[in-house]
Design a protein around this motif. Structure first.
Motif, short mmCIF file in Angstrom:
data_model
loop_
_atom_site.label_atom_id
_atom_site.label_comp_id
_atom_site.label_asym_id
_atom_site.label_seq_id
_atom_site.Cartn_x
_atom_site.Cartn_y
_atom_site.Cartn_z
N ASN A 530 0.83 -1.20 0.00
CA ASN A 530 0.00 0.00 0.00
C ASN A 530 0.87 1.25 0.00
OD1 ASN A 530 -2.39 -1.44 2.38
ND2 ASN A 530 -2.19 -1.75 0.16
N LEU A 596 -8.61 -4.59 -1.69
CA LEU A 596 -7.19 -4.33 -1.91
C LEU A 596 -6.94 -2.83 -1.94
CD1 LEU A 596 -6.21 -7.00 -4.60
CD2 LEU A 596 -5.68 -7.01 -2.17
N GLY A 597 -7.81 -2.12 -2.64
CA GLY A 597 -7.81 -0.66 -2.62
C GLY A 597 -6.66 0.01 -3.31
N VAL A 599 -4.35 -0.16 -5.50
CA VAL A 599 -3.88 -0.87 -6.69
C VAL A 599 -4.21 0.00 -7.90
CG1 VAL A 599 -4.16 -2.93 -8.12
CG2 VAL A 599 -4.34 -3.12 -5.63
N ASN A 600 -3.23 0.22 -8.79
CA ASN A 600 -3.55 1.03 -9.97
C ASN A 600 -4.12 0.15 -11.08
OD1 ASN A 600 -1.38 -0.12 -11.53
ND2 ASN A 600 0.04 1.33 -10.53
N ALA A 604 -3.94 -3.96 -11.52
CA ALA A 604 -5.18 -4.75 -11.48
C ALA A 604 -5.27 -5.65 -12.72
CB ALA A 604 -6.39 -3.82 -11.39
N ARG A 619 -10.62 -1.63 -6.11
CA ARG A 619 -9.49 -0.71 -6.03
C ARG A 619 -10.00 0.73 -5.98
NH1 ARG A 619 -7.85 2.05 -10.41
NH2 ARG A 619 -8.88 1.62 -12.40
N ASN A 647 -13.52 -2.26 -16.05
CA ASN A 647 -13.56 -1.41 -14.85
C ASN A 647 -14.88 -0.66 -14.81
OD1 ASN A 647 -10.63 -1.30 -13.57
ND2 ASN A 647 -10.40 -1.39 -15.80
#
Length: 772
Positions: A530, A596-597, A599-600, A604, A619, A647
């Motif tokens: 992170n 996970l949050g 994450v670019n 991903a 994310r 997405n």
């Protein structure tokens, strides 16, 4: 009850201190007979400064009285008769004492339990030390302080004994001096006697006078030596007092204040104030005893002046001991509960100040009044440099005067400002790019009181932690950034309110992690991965190696003044948006490890393409503050055999206030596995809204089928068909997805708004009418 069992094993001074906790305000018999019940109650959950908590405190009082009455009724037989009467009497006494102020009962019991815990802990540390085992640094430091107090107690007792000896010797010297004067008077009166008798009497009296004068000469030298020795002993004691006071005020109290400041960023709550008060009270007691001894020694010197330097020595000792007690009193006027550091005008706020030595010095006999004013950074600097003797104000605080109250049960002297409000603020000229949310103020608390029958008068002041004044909620985000930076990186003893313009990246990581864990009420903070993601965002870097960022510095401008590349928001604004979203809507999912949050988009894609179709992850949006998106892998409907990562348009707080994340994931049938391979129902099912609550979203009389109705805000992967979706949503074409698998913003927003309208309609009423 375990604590009470341990408390009964205390010995010596610790046992005496434990017994001193009890009295008419709370009898020790109540503690003994209700030990298990008392230790099982959540006393610490009651906020003493919040009047709204009085109902909870009243319930605890009533339950205590009820338990005591039950215990009294259980006493039987001849031996139990007196105890039955005594416990019944205590029940009535506690009811009448605290019925109108139940919060005081809670304050009393919290103080007792915390003090017992401290005494037991200290006793345990002593036994561990004597057993030859190593203690941690905190225990060693406390042991050092306690040993120094014992040394000071013995030294003070020694000087007291020596002072009494000096007093007795001086009194006997004066008696002998008077005897010498009487002999001289007799010799003067011999002239009236016959010569023979006069000669005989004169010889006898002169011999006696010579003996007395020789004794007086010797004793005068002895008295002078006693005085000098006593003065030297006092000098040594004062040196020990200074050393102990420096350790407590300049180290322990400063560390407590630092912990209090970090608590503003979410650090551990600053405990240990009762321990500090006990130390400061011991200091006050010892200093006052030594001061009284020095004063008595001065009185003896004035009674019987002798040649030598005693007057100068005693004058110096008196000045030194007065300086020591002045430093103690002024340093122990502290802010127990800080005002909010982001302070909105026209909004009620609270604060509590406390004088740690107030009870010991009997300041409450004439309760002092405390005044609060708000001052600017420049005014605070002037006050600390003693350039300003009067307190200029930079604003107007309503209800800013409060009388200090003495709480006998806890021995604390404090002033609780419960209903202050900042009516207006006067801002200074800002420097360069500084915004209003970077301007720092502080609340100054000041009071005046006397001790020793007006013998010493003290004017005390203390400054709150820096506060940022806002007039609108939209300023809260940037104001919080200023406060977080200040709390994290302020140096002890700084000039108000200087902070470094740049800090090492790991230092900022520590502050962000502390804030994140506090807001999430979770031990799951920010992982190394992170933090690498945040470093990439903060430094516009692509490196995945944490070591690359270890020695890099980040400036305040990078943190919250300059926008991120290609965005209209700063690093902090993005991070704070994530924190707010998670805190309000997604906390349980983060604690479950479902998000996970950090994450670019590229990460991903790399992660999902190695997984089966229908695998998804959550994310944080790169393009929107406080947004979270779902990314999933599925077949490309336009190119058979090709797989793409799709997405969704980010969800925000507004979306989750309408429908929860779990329900939205349930609606999307093409989402099958939460990355890496957990079936989605295994993770989210416990958060789904029960089916009965969802009838209002369905069409009347749906035909039974093996499929399920879907409730999507946005389209699913084009490769997934949705049988029995009953036409709640209009069909969506593949053109809503861009080449990277993202939705076209304008079209998707139109669909999303249409869905929200459908979800708001009272379809349950239509369903009822059709059924009837």
């Amino acid at each position: 009850m375990a604590m009470w069992i341990q408390a009964q094993q205390l010995q010596g001074e610790a046992l005496h201190q434990m017994q001193a906790l009890y009295g008419q305000h709370f009898p020790i018999e109540v503690r003994h007979y209700l030990a298990q019940w008392i230790e099982s109650q959540l006393w610490d959950s009651v906020e003493l400064d919040n009047p709204a908590e009085e109902t909870k405190a009243k319930r605890l009082l009533d339950n205590l009285v009820s338990e005591l009455q039950k215990k009294a009724q259980l006493q039987g037989g001849e031996d139990g008769f007196l105890l039955k009467i005594k416990l019944g009497h205590y029940a009535s006494q506690l009811k009448s004492t605290y019925d109108r102020c139940p919060l005081e009962l809670v304050r009393c019991i919290k103080h007792i339990l915390h003090s017992e815990q401290r005494l037991v802990q200290e006793a345990t540390n002593v036994s561990v030390w004597s057993g030859g085992q190593a203690m941690d640094s905190l225990s060693q430091r406390h042991q050092q302080i306690n040993q120094a107090f014992e040394e000071l107690r013995l030294a003070t007792q020694d000087t007291e004994n020596e002072l009494r000896k000096l007093q007795h010797s001086q009194e006997y010297f004066i008696i002998q001096y008077q005897e010498n004067l009487r002999i001289q008077a007799q010799l003067s009166s011999l002239s009236s006697l016959p010569p023979a008798e006069r000669t005989q009497r004169e010889t006898t009296l002169q011999s006696k006078r010579a003996t007395v004068e020789a004794w007086l000469t010797r004793e005068a030298s002895t008295l002078q030596k006693y005085r000098l020795d006593l003065s030297e002993q006092h000098q040594k004691t004062l040196a020990l007092l200074r050393k102990q006071q420096t350790l407590i005020l300049d180290e322990e109290l400063i560390q407590w204040k630092r912990r209090q400041q970090l608590a503003g960023n979410g650090g551990p709550h600053e405990g240990g104030l009762d321990v500090l008060q006990s130390w400061c009270e011991k200091l006050a007691d010892l200093i006052w005893q030594n001061r009284q001894q020095i004063r008595r020694c001065e009185h003896l010197t004035q009674q019987l002046p002798l040649p030598g330097p005693m007057e100068e020595l005693l004058s110096k000792l008196n000045a030194d001991i007065t300086d020591i007690i002045s430093a103690l009193v002024t340093s122990t006027f502290i802010i127990e509960k800080q005002p909010p550091q982001v302070l909105k005008t026209q909004t009620k706020f609270a604060a509590t100040v406390r004088l740690l030595v107030g009870g010991k010095l009997n300041v409450h006999m004439n309760p002092p009044q405390v005044k609060a004013v708000i001052v600017s950074e420049q005014q605070a600097k002037a006050l600390l440099k003693n350039e300003s003797t009067h307190s200029e104000s930079s604003g107007e605080i309503l209800n800013n005067n409060c009388v200090m109250e003495y709480h006998q049960a806890t021995g604390t002297l404090s002033a609780h400002f419960r209903n202050m409000s900042l009516k207006r603020i006067k801002r200074s000229d800002r420097r360069g790019a500084e915004s209003v949310t970077e301007e720092k103020f502080t609340v100054l608390f000041e009071s005046q009181f006397s001790v020793g029958g007006n013998e010493l008068v003290f004017h005390v002041k203390t400054l709150s932690l820096p506060v940022v004044v806002i007039v609108h909620g939209s300023q809260d985000n940037n104001a919080t950034a200023t406060v977080l930076w200040d709390n994290a990186f302020a140096e002890p003893g700084r000039v108000p309110f200087i902070v470094p313009d740049k800090v090492l990246w790991p230092q900022l990581c520590e502050a962000l992690d502390m804030k994140y864990k506090a807001e999430m009420h979770s031990s799951r903070g920010l992982s190394d991965d992170n933090l690498v993601f945040l470093a990439q965002k903060g430094f516009t870097s692509s490196s995945n190696n944490p070591e690359d960022y270890r020695n890099m510095t980040i400036s305040w401008a990078q943190f919250n003044r300059e926008s991120l590349p290609g965005r209209n928001f700063t690093f902090w604004q993005w991070f704070d948006g994530v924190v707010e979203l998670m805190k309000k809507h997604l906390k349980p999912h983060w604690n479950d490890g479902a998000i996970l949050g950090f994450v670019n988009k590229q990460q991903a894609q790399d992660m999902l393409l190695s997984k089966p179709n229908g695998t998804f992850l959550l994310r944080f949006s790169d393009s929107e503050i406080g947004g979270i998106t779902i990314a999933w892998v599925a077949e490309n409907p336009n190119k058979p055999g090709e797989r793409l990562v799709w997405n969704l348009l980010p969800y925000t707080t507004k979306d989750f206030s309408i429908r929860s994340l779990a329900d939205r994931i349930s609606d999307l049938n093409h989402l099958l596995f939460l990355y890496p391979d957990r079936p989605k129902d295994e993770v989210f099912a416990k958060y789904y809204t029960p089916p009965l609550c969802m009838y209002q979203f369905t069409t009347p009389n749906p035909e039974p089928s093996g499929g399920a109705t879907t409730f999507m805000d946005q389209t699913a992967s084009p490769s997934v068909s949705h049988p029995n979706s009953f036409g709640v949503y209009p069909s969506m074409t593949d053109t809503m997805l861009d080449a990277d698998g993202d939705f076209d913003l304008d079209d998707t927003m139109d669909v999303a708004r249409h869905v929200e309208e459908l979800l708001r309609r009272p379809m349950a009423n239509q369903w009822s009418s059709q059924q009837s």
